[in-house]
Scaffold this active site. Structure first.
Site, PDB file in Angstrom:
ATOM      1  N   CYS A   1       1.310  -1.535   0.418  1.00  0.00           N
ATOM      2  CA  CYS A   1      -0.136  -0.132   0.177  1.00  0.00           C
ATOM      3  C   CYS A   1       1.141   1.032  -0.322  1.00  0.00           C
ATOM      4  O   CYS A   1       1.145   1.717   1.031  1.00  0.00           O
ATOM      5  CB  CYS A   1      -1.307   0.175   1.516  1.00  0.00           C
ATOM      6  SG  CYS A   1      -1.811   1.855   1.646  1.00  0.00           S
TER       7      CYS A   1
ATOM      8  N   CYS B   1      -0.158   4.118   2.420  1.00  0.00           N
ATOM      9  CA  CYS B   1      -0.018   3.977   3.817  1.00  0.00           C
ATOM     10  C   CYS B   1       1.406   4.330   4.165  1.00  0.00           C
ATOM     11  O   CYS B   1       1.350   4.590   5.172  1.00  0.00           O
ATOM     12  CB  CYS B   1      -0.376   2.093   4.374  1.00  0.00           C
ATOM     13  SG  CYS B   1      -2.762   1.553   3.333  1.00  0.00           S
ATOM     14  N   ASP B   2       2.419   4.021   3.441  1.00  0.00           N
ATOM     15  CA  ASP B   2       3.329   3.884   3.777  1.00  0.00           C
ATOM     16  C   ASP B   2       4.240   4.222   2.499  1.00  0.00           C
ATOM     17  O   ASP B   2       5.733   4.630   3.101  1.00  0.00           O
ATOM     18  CB  ASP B   2       3.816   1.772   3.139  1.00  0.00           C
ATOM     19  CG  ASP B   2       3.425   1.028   4.398  1.00  0.00           C
ATOM     20  OD1 ASP B   2       2.753   1.877   5.543  1.00  0.00           O
ATOM     21  OD2 ASP B   2       2.929  -0.246   3.897  1.00  0.00           O
TER      22      ASP B   2
END
Length: 322
Positions: free
Chosen positions: A133, A136-137
């Site tokens: 992701c 997300c990261d």
């Protein structure tokens, strides 16, 4: 017989449990025997979930959601669903223990699973350079060299997004052409930070405690070589966890559970769905949580209508927060 059973324990499932418990529906949450908390349990720091300006570890966020649901009276079953009977007014949920639970309504929130490469190091270094992701990261890879595996729209989207942070992004694809739409290809080809590695597949992930590189195999010649990277984003798709409802609920062409418009109502009366299992596009913790809210409200109004001589429940767009 219970009023409500919630299947799934990710952001959608636990948010639905919070709302349902506060509505005195006494929900049973079938949370899984081994994967309580969903995909966020495999995520390190979450910085984009509202209410946590300093960020929060994925497992800590899910623990707090569970605690909040239990505080209002949700019951958690650490078990797996093996069979569902969603026909008729009484829904039957068979668990791995052999016990069958019955309820008037069911919320299905089993989420989705990222497709994996199936190679050594993938699980071991998850959260330590291996990610599924970018949203997300990506922030954690500022000025680093990273690689994206895949050739579809999601891979191009991930690669372009990651150039906001990384100094260099390799796109590794096992063929000599992309499956992505032309507009997504054009954006990637025009990005100076992106370099394509064609006819290559990742066969190993290097590094003991963090990603240090990958081993590539040329799909034409079979030749192997190592590529130094500090992060590996796998974007080869994901699959909604719908195996329990095949032939029981209508699905979309994306393989997700069909719901009626912006509601959570499925093709079976009294059965609602929420989170990634209905969402092929966004797949974020915050959107899953919002979807769980919708499912709980829909279930609450369905149950209220059943107890009120069958009067129809109000439509979603008529619901007003008290």
């Amino acid at each position: 017989m219970r009023q409500l059973i919630i299947i799934g324990s990710g952001p959608a499932g636990f948010t639905a449990a919070i709302y349902a418990a506060r509505a005195n529906l006494n929900p049973l949450v079938v949370a899984s025997s081994v994967e309580v908390g969903g995909e966020l349990m495999n995520t390190t720091e979450v910085e984009n979930f509202p209410g946590f300006p300093e960020g929060i570890m994925g497992p800590d966020l899910m623990a707090k959601m569970q605690q909040q649901a239990e505080r209002f009276g949700a019951e958690i079953a650490y078990d797996d669903v093996t069979e569902l009977d969603l026909s008729g007014d009484v829904k039957k949920v068979t668990l791995g223990s052999g016990k069958t639970e019955e309820a008037e309504a069911v919320i299905f929130a089993t989420g989705s699973a990222y497709r994996k490469l199936g190679i050594e190091g993938e699980d071991r270094l998850s959260g330590y350079g291996v990610s599924w992701c970018a949203t997300c990261d990506g922030f954690f890879f500022r000025e680093k060299t990273i690689a994206v595996v895949g050739g579809g729209d999601s891979a191009m989207e991930e690669a372009n997004f990651l150039t906001k942070f990384a100094s260099k992004v390799y796109v590794i694809h096992r063929r000599d052409s992309l499956k992505a739409s032309k507009i997504m290809q054009d954006r990637a080809f025009a990005n100076d930070k992106i370099e394509f590695i064609w006819n290559a597949e990742v066969t190993d992930i290097l590094g003991d405690t963090a990603v240090a590189g990958v081993t590539l195999r040329d799909t034409v010649t079979g030749e192997a070589r190592d590529l130094a990277v500090e992060g590996l984003f796998i974007a080869i798709g994901n699959d909604p966890r719908t195996h329990l409802v095949h032939d029981k609920l209508d699905l979309t062409q994306d393989g997700t559970i069909w719901v009626d418009g912006r509601s959570s109502r499925t093709s079976a009366p009294g059965v609602f769905a929420a989170g990634d299992v209905i969402d092929p596009t966004y797949r974020q913790a915050s959107t899953a949580a919002a979807s769980g809210t919708v499912a709980a409200l829909d279930a609450e109004h369905y149950l209220a209508a059943r107890g009120d001589a069958g009067e129809p429940a109000p439509a979603v767009d008529q619901l007003v927060e008290a």
